[in-house]
Design a protein around this motif. Structure first.
Motif, PDB file in Angstrom:
ATOM      1  N   VAL A   1       4.017   2.244   2.448  1.00 15.34           N
ATOM      2  CA  VAL A   1       4.747   3.504   2.288  1.00 15.34           C
ATOM      3  C   VAL A   1       3.751   4.651   2.454  1.00 15.34           C
ATOM      4  N   ALA A   2       4.073   5.568   3.331  1.00 12.43           N
ATOM      5  CA  ALA A   2       3.236   6.760   3.514  1.00 12.43           C
ATOM      6  C   ALA A   2       4.105   7.984   3.275  1.00 12.43           C
ATOM      7  N   LEU A   3       3.737   8.770   2.298  1.00  7.56           N
ATOM      8  CA  LEU A   3       4.428  10.041   2.087  1.00  7.56           C
ATOM      9  C   LEU A   3       3.676  11.098   2.887  1.00  7.56           C
ATOM     10  N   VAL A   4       4.264  11.543   3.973  1.00  4.61           N
ATOM     11  CA  VAL A   4       3.636  12.490   4.886  1.00  4.61           C
ATOM     12  C   VAL A   4       4.209  13.875   4.621  1.00  4.61           C
ATOM     13  N   GLU A   5       3.342  14.808   4.263  1.00  6.20           N
ATOM     14  CA  GLU A   5       3.801  16.177   3.999  1.00  6.20           C
ATOM     15  C   GLU A   5       3.816  16.954   5.311  1.00  6.20           C
ATOM     16  N   VAL A   6       4.990  16.982   5.952  1.00  8.38           N
ATOM     17  CA  VAL A   6       5.091  17.641   7.249  1.00  8.38           C
ATOM     18  C   VAL A   6       5.102  19.155   7.124  1.00  8.38           C
ATOM     19  N   LYS A   7       5.148  19.672   5.879  1.00 11.00           N
ATOM     20  CA  LYS A   7       5.135  21.130   5.698  1.00 11.00           C
ATOM     21  C   LYS A   7       3.734  21.669   5.412  1.00 11.00           C
TER      22      LYS A   7
ATOM     23  N   ILE B   1       0.873  -1.182   0.000  1.00 13.42           N
ATOM     24  CA  ILE B   1       0.000   0.000   0.000  1.00 13.42           C
ATOM     25  C   ILE B   1       0.908   1.229   0.000  1.00 13.42           C
ATOM     26  N   LYS B   2       0.664   2.134  -0.915  1.00 13.85           N
ATOM     27  CA  LYS B   2       1.418   3.383  -0.968  1.00 13.85           C
ATOM     28  C   LYS B   2       0.420   4.537  -0.978  1.00 13.85           C
ATOM     29  N   GLN B   3       0.665   5.535  -0.148  1.00  8.05           N
ATOM     30  CA  GLN B   3      -0.334   6.600  -0.005  1.00  8.05           C
ATOM     31  C   GLN B   3       0.345   7.925   0.334  1.00  8.05           C
ATOM     32  N   THR B   4      -0.204   9.006  -0.219  1.00 12.09           N
ATOM     33  CA  THR B   4       0.228  10.349   0.166  1.00 12.09           C
ATOM     34  C   THR B   4      -0.749  10.879   1.212  1.00 12.09           C
ATOM     35  N   LEU B   5      -0.210  11.549   2.212  1.00 11.52           N
ATOM     36  CA  LEU B   5      -1.034  12.106   3.286  1.00 11.52           C
ATOM     37  C   LEU B   5      -0.626  13.558   3.493  1.00 11.52           C
ATOM     38  N   TYR B   6      -1.529  14.476   3.147  1.00 12.18           N
ATOM     39  CA  TYR B   6      -1.234  15.897   3.296  1.00 12.18           C
ATOM     40  C   TYR B   6      -1.823  16.435   4.599  1.00 12.18           C
ATOM     41  N   ARG B   7      -3.108  16.238   4.780  1.00  6.26           N
ATOM     42  CA  ARG B   7      -3.761  16.581   6.043  1.00  6.26           C
ATOM     43  C   ARG B   7      -4.691  15.429   6.399  1.00  6.26           C
ATOM     44  N   THR B   8      -4.606  14.968   7.629  1.00  8.77           N
ATOM     45  CA  THR B   8      -5.566  13.986   8.118  1.00  8.77           C
ATOM     46  C   THR B   8      -5.661  14.176   9.616  1.00  8.77           C
ATOM     47  N   SER B   9      -6.341  13.299  10.293  1.00  6.44           N
ATOM     48  CA  SER B   9      -6.458  13.403  11.748  1.00  6.44           C
ATOM     49  C   SER B   9      -5.687  12.252  12.377  1.00  6.44           C
ATOM     50  N   GLY B  10      -5.127  12.508  13.549  1.00  2.00           N
ATOM     51  CA  GLY B  10      -4.297  11.499  14.197  1.00  2.00           C
ATOM     52  C   GLY B  10      -5.057  10.236  14.546  1.00  2.00           C
TER      53      GLY B  10
ATOM     54  N   VAL C   1       8.028   8.670   4.271  1.00  2.00           N
ATOM     55  CA  VAL C   1       8.834   9.583   3.457  1.00  2.00           C
ATOM     56  C   VAL C   1       8.277  10.978   3.671  1.00  2.00           C
ATOM     57  N   TYR C   2       9.160  11.960   3.753  1.00  2.00           N
ATOM     58  CA  TYR C   2       8.729  13.317   4.086  1.00  2.00           C
ATOM     59  C   TYR C   2       8.728  14.261   2.889  1.00  2.00           C
ATOM     60  N   GLY C   3       8.674  13.718   1.693  1.00  2.00           N
ATOM     61  CA  GLY C   3       8.505  14.565   0.513  1.00  2.00           C
ATOM     62  C   GLY C   3       9.812  14.925  -0.151  1.00  2.00           C
ATOM     63  N   LEU C   4       9.720  15.830  -1.111  1.00  2.00           N
ATOM     64  CA  LEU C   4      10.853  16.228  -1.930  1.00  2.00           C
ATOM     65  C   LEU C   4      11.390  17.572  -1.476  1.00  2.00           C
ATOM     66  N   VAL C   5      12.691  17.742  -1.581  1.00  2.00           N
ATOM     67  CA  VAL C   5      13.314  19.006  -1.208  1.00  2.00           C
ATOM     68  C   VAL C   5      12.791  20.113  -2.117  1.00  2.00           C
ATOM     69  N   GLY C   6      12.320  21.200  -1.510  1.00  2.00           N
ATOM     70  CA  GLY C   6      11.860  22.358  -2.277  1.00  2.00           C
ATOM     71  C   GLY C   6      10.432  22.270  -2.772  1.00  2.00           C
ATOM     72  N   LEU C   7       9.760  21.133  -2.553  1.00  2.00           N
ATOM     73  CA  LEU C   7       8.388  20.963  -3.028  1.00  2.00           C
ATOM     74  C   LEU C   7       7.514  20.433  -1.906  1.00  2.00           C
ATOM     75  N   LYS C   8       6.250  20.841  -1.904  1.00  2.00           N
ATOM     76  CA  LYS C   8       5.261  20.200  -1.054  1.00  2.00           C
ATOM     77  C   LYS C   8       4.549  19.136  -1.881  1.00  2.00           C
ATOM     78  N   THR C   9       4.292  18.006  -1.252  1.00  2.00           N
ATOM     79  CA  THR C   9       3.542  16.956  -1.937  1.00  2.00           C
ATOM     80  C   THR C   9       2.073  17.111  -1.575  1.00  2.00           C
ATOM     81  N   HIS C  10       1.294  17.600  -2.537  1.00  2.00           N
ATOM     82  CA  HIS C  10      -0.101  17.969  -2.300  1.00  2.00           C
ATOM     83  C   HIS C  10      -1.067  17.027  -3.004  1.00  2.00           C
ATOM     84  N   CYS C  11      -0.549  16.137  -3.867  1.00  2.00           N
ATOM     85  CA  CYS C  11      -1.446  15.231  -4.600  1.00  2.00           C
ATOM     86  C   CYS C  11      -2.109  14.257  -3.636  1.00  2.00           C
TER      87      CYS C  11
END
Length: 696
Positions: free
Chosen positions: A411-417, A383-392, A440-450
Motif C-alpha cells: 500500500v502506498a499513500l501518494v500525496e498528489v497535492k 509493506i505500507k508507506q506514505t510518499l509525499y515527495r520522491t523521485s520517479g 491511495v491518494y489521501g484524505l479529503v480536505g487534508l494533505k498527508t505529510h507524515c
C-alpha cells in the motif's frame, strides 16, 4: 500521562494572563528575513565561490515560489475584499505593501552581490560571463553559426498591433520586449520574443574554457535576422511570475486525479503577481508591459544585472571541485555496518531501536535498505508507506513495485497535492498502480505529510511489525542535502500505532488517540501545548523547566502563546528555527527567558525535534510537523517519542551541540531582526561531518 498533563494545564493561572497585541511578527516578512539569510551566505567571502553562486540561485528560486504562492494568496484575498488580518494585525493590502518594499531591497542586494562580488571573483577563477561585444574572431563566428543552426529555428517573434493582441507570457519564462522602426515610414512597433528554455541559458563561448555568454545576449546580437528591413530601436529582458496556488475542489463524486490534472492545466494561466525588469528598462517599455500585463506598478521589480539567477545552478554543475565544499561520503549507521555484506535490518531492529541522522548517515544503507530488504524478504507479508515527495527513479518506488510483483500486500499513500510535485507524483503513482500496488491518494480536505513506513513480517508463529518514522521525505536525492532524523524500530506499540494510522489513511477509521504517537490534525497542537504547560507546573513546584524545539517554521498562535507563558513563568525556552518565526524573543516581561536561533548552511536544516525537560525525565519527540496552521489543522502529521536509552542519549548530545553558545547561528533580537553570526563560531554542520552523528 496525558490526563496528568491536561490537569496541569487547566490549573495554570498564566493561561488567563493578558498578552500584548503586538506579540506576533508578520510571517511573510519573517520568510523574507529567512531568504535574506540565504543571500548572506552568497555574500560571505568565506564560502567557496561556486557555493556562493549556488546560494544566489537558491535565493532566486525561493523568491519565485514565495510570489507564486504566498503573494498570490494575499492578492486573491485583497481582490475578494477579504479584510481578514494576519496575526500581527495587518490586512492583505498592508502586507503586500511591506512585501513590495522589502523585496525590492533584497533583489537589489541580490543583483549587486552578483555584479560586484561573484562576477569578479568568478573571473579571477577563470569563469567568465561575457557580453557579445567581448566575443571576437573565431569565437564570434562559431556562435553566429550556433545561433543560425540551433536558436533561430525555434524563435518566434510576436508582433503587437491592432491585428495582433499582446501575447500570453508564461510564468517564469525569460522574454525580450523589442521596439522596431520601419525606416520608410518611421512607424514604431512593439514585439515580444521568448528566450528558449530548452537550451542552456549560459552558452559556452569556446571549448576548454569557462567563458559563457547569456543566451539573451546572443539573441539580441542577431535581432536583425529576426526583423529584416527594420531598425531595432530598443530591447529589454523581462520576466513574469503568475499565481500557481492550486485550489482543487475535493468533491467525493469526482476523481481527485482528474480534478488535479485539470487544475494543473489551469495553473499556467494564473494571473500575474510579479513583473521583473532590468534596471535599465525605459519608462516607455515599462509602462507598456504594466498596462498589457495588468500588473500593479508596485509589483514591477527592478533587477540589476542578469534576470533569473537560477542559471547559477548551471555554473555550480561545473567540474571545479576546488571552488565547492569538499565532497563527503555519508557513513553507514554503526548498527548496520557489518563487513561487505549488508546486515539484516530486521535482525538489527529486534536488538533495539536505531536513530538515524541524515545526510551525515547514509539514507541508502538504512531507510532505502529497509524497504529493499522488505521487498525481497519471503517472510514479509505487507509493506505500507506514505510518499509525499520522491523521485520517479527512486529505488524505493522500484522496491515497492518489486514487492507487489512478488505477491506481497503493498500500500502506498501518494500525496498528489504536494505543491509543485503534483504532476510528477501523479505519473509515478499511476506506475505504482499499474504494477499492482494499492495506491491511495489521501484524505479529503487534508494533505498527508507524515513520513511513515510499516513492514509486516511472519516470524515463526509470530507476526512482527517493523517501522520507520522520519522528519524528511523518502527521496534519495534530497536525503543527501537535507538534514533529517528518522527512527527505525520494532517496538510493538509503535507498530500498533502505525497500523491504526494506516487504517485511518486508507479506510474509514476515526481514531484520534495513539500509544506512542502524536497525530495531527487532532493531537499535535494539544500534545505540544499541554507539555509546555507541564513545564510551567514544574517551575511553580520549584523544579527546573525546559522546552527546546527545532523546526522549519513556527507560526501557530496557541503554541506561541504557550511558549510566551512558559517564558513568563521562568521556563527556559530554546528554539532553533530555520525559516519563518512569528514570535518575538527576548522581550522584557514576555519572552526574556526565550532564545531563538536560525542555522542556515550547506545542508537544509529540515528536522523537527521537540524536547521537554520534565524535571529530569526528559521527553524527546521527532516527526514531520512544523508549528504552522497548515501542519496542525490541514495535514496528517505524526510525531514519535524517542524512548530507547541510546537514542535518547544521542538526541541529548545533538541538541546540546545545536544550542552551545559558540555554535554559529543567527540570533533573533526583541526588535524582530536577526543578528549575524559572530566571527569564530563553530559550524554545526562541519562538526557533524567531522565527527559523524555522535559528535560531542
Amino acid at each position: 500521562m496525558a490526563d496528568a498533563i491536561d490537569r496541569a494545564a487547566a490549573k495554570d493561572p498564566l493561561t488567563t494572563v493578558e498578552l500584548p497585541e503586538d506579540r506576533f511578527y508578520n510571517r511573510e516578512m519573517s520568510w523574507l528575513d529567512f531568504n535574506a539569510r540565504v543571500l548572506a551566505l552568497a555574500e560571505d567571502p568565506a564560502e567557496p565561490l561556486l557555493e556562493r553562486a549556488k546560494f544566489l540561485a537558491i535565493f532566486a528560486s525561493n523568491l519565485d515560489e514565495f510570489y507564486m504562492v504566498r503573494v498570490a494568496g494575499l492578492k486573491r484575498r485583497r481582490e475578494m475584499g477579504l479584510t481578514v488580518n494576519s496575526a500581527d494585525g495587518l490586512n492583505p493590502g498592508e502586507q503586500l505593501a511591506l512585501i513590495s518594499a522589502r523585496t525590492q531591497e533584497l533583489v537589489e542586494r541580490h543583483g549587486r552581490c552578483f555584479t560586484d562580488q561573484i562576477l569578479p571573483a568568478l573571473g579571477e577563477a577563470g569563469i567568465k560571463i561575457v557580453h557579445w561585444g567581448q566575443v571576437t574572431g573565431d569565437d564570434r563566428q562559431r556562435l553566429q553559426q550556433y545561433f543560425v543552426d540551433h536558436i533561430f529555428p525555434v524563435l518566434t517573434p510576436l508582433a503587437v498591433d491592432p491585428a495582433h493582441p499582446f501575447p500570453y507570457i508564461s510564468s517564469l519564462s525569460l522574454n525580450m520586449a523589442i521596439i522596431v522602426r520601419d525606416p520608410e515610414t518611421g512607424a514604431e512597433r512593439f514585439a515580444r520574443l521568448k528566450v528558449p528554455n530548452n537550451v542552456d541559458r549560459l552558452v559556452r563561448v569556446r571549448r576548454g574554457e569557462f567563458d559563457y555568454l547569456p543566451l539573451e545576449d546572443l539573441i539580441a546580437a542577431h535581432l536583425g535576422i529576426l526583423f529584416p528591413g527594420m531598425q531595432v530601436v530598443e530591447y529589454q529582458v523581462f520576466r513574469v511570475t503568475r499565481n500557481a496556488d492550486l485550489e482543487v475542489a475535493e468533491d467525493r463524486d469526482e476523481d481527485l486525479l482528474q480534478a488535479l490534472e485539470r487544475e494543473l492545466a489551469r495553473r499556467r494561466f494564473g494571473p500575474p503577481v510579479r513583473l521583473e525588469i532590468a534596471d535599465t528598462t525605459s519608462e516607455r517599455i515599462l509602462d507598456l508591459l504594466i498596462n498589457e500585463l495588468d500588473v500593479d506598478p508596485a509589483d514591477a521589480v527592478e533587477v540589476p544585472g542578469l534576470l533569473d539567477l537560477s542559471c547559477m545552478f548551471q555554473l555550480y554543475a561545473l567540474d571545479r571541485p576546488t571552488l565547492k565544499d569538499p565532497p563527503f561520503v555519508p557513513a553507514t549507521n554503526p548498527a548496520f555496518a557489518e563487513g561487505e555484506n549488508p546486515k539484516s535490518v530486521f535482525a538489527t531492529l529486534r536488538d533495539g531501536d536505531v536513530l538515524l541522522h541524515h545526510p551525515y548517515e547514509s539514507f541508502a544503507t538504512t531507510v532505502q535498505r529497509f524497504i529493499e530488504q522488505a521487498a525481497a524478504d519471503r517472510h514479509v507479508l505487507a509493506i505500507k508507506q506514505t510518499l509525499y515527495r520522491t523521485s520517479g527513479d527512486s529505488p524505493i518506488v522500484q522496491a515497492l513495485i518489486e514487492a507487489a510483483a512478488a505477491g506481497k500486500q503493498v500500500v502506498a499513500l501518494v500525496e498528489v497535492k504536494a505543491r509543485f510535485d503534483e504532476q510528477a507524483n501523479i505519473s509515478w503513482a499511476k506506475a505504482l498502480e499499474k504494477a499492482g500496488v494499492h495506491v491511495v491518494y489521501g484524505l479529503v480536505g487534508l494533505k498527508t505529510h507524515c513520513k511513515t513506513a510499516l513492514v509486516v513480517r511472519q516470524e515463526g508463529n509470530v507476526i512482527r511489525r517493523y517501522c520507520h518514522i522520519g522528519t524528511g521525505n523518502y527521496n534519495p536525492k534530497t536525503a543527501r542535502i537535507y538534514e533529517d532524523l528518522g527512527l527505525l524500530t520494532a517496538d510493538p506499540d509503535i507498530g500498533a500505532d502505525l497500523t491504526d494510522l494506516f487504517n485511518v489513511l486508507t479506510g474509514y477509521s476515526r481514531q484520534t488517540e495513539y500509544r506512542n504517537l502524536l497525530v495531527a490534525p487532532q493531537g499535535i497542537r494539544d500534545g505540544i501545548v499541554s507539555r509546555i504547560h507541564r513545564e510551567i507546573e514544574h517551575v511553580k513546584a520549584g523544579r527546573p523547566g525546559l522546552v527546546r524545539l527545532k523546526m522549519n517554521s513556527i507560526v501557530d498562535e496557541p503554541v506561541i502563546d504557550a511558549l510566551y507563558r512558559a517564558s513568563m513563568a521562568g521556563v527556559e525556552v530554546d528554539i532553533t528555527v530555520r525559516g519563518i518565526c512569528a514570535l518575538r524573543a527576548g522581550v522584557p516581561g514576555l519572552s526574556e527567558n526565550m532564545v531563538v536561533r536560525s542555522i542556515v548552511g550547506r545542508f537544509l536544516e529540515h528536522s523537527r525535534v521537540f524536547h521537554f525537560g520534565n524535571a529530569g525525565d526528559d521527553e524527546y519527540w521527532i516527526g514531520s510537523a512544523d508549528m504552522m496552521h497548515r501542519n496542525l489543522d490541514r495535514r496528517v502529521e505524526a510525531l514519535v517519542q524517542i524512548k530507547a536509552p541510546a537514542a535518547v542519549d544521542r538526541m541529548a548530545r545533538l541538541l546540546a551541540l545545536i544550542t552551545r553558545p559558540d555554535t554559529r547561528c543567527w540570533r533573533l533580537g526583541p526588535d524582530g531582526w536577526y543578528r549575524s553570526p559572530e566571527a569564530g563560531g563553530r559550524d554545526l554542520q562541519a562538526v557533524l561531518l567531522r565527527g559523524g552523528a555522535g559528535a560531542e
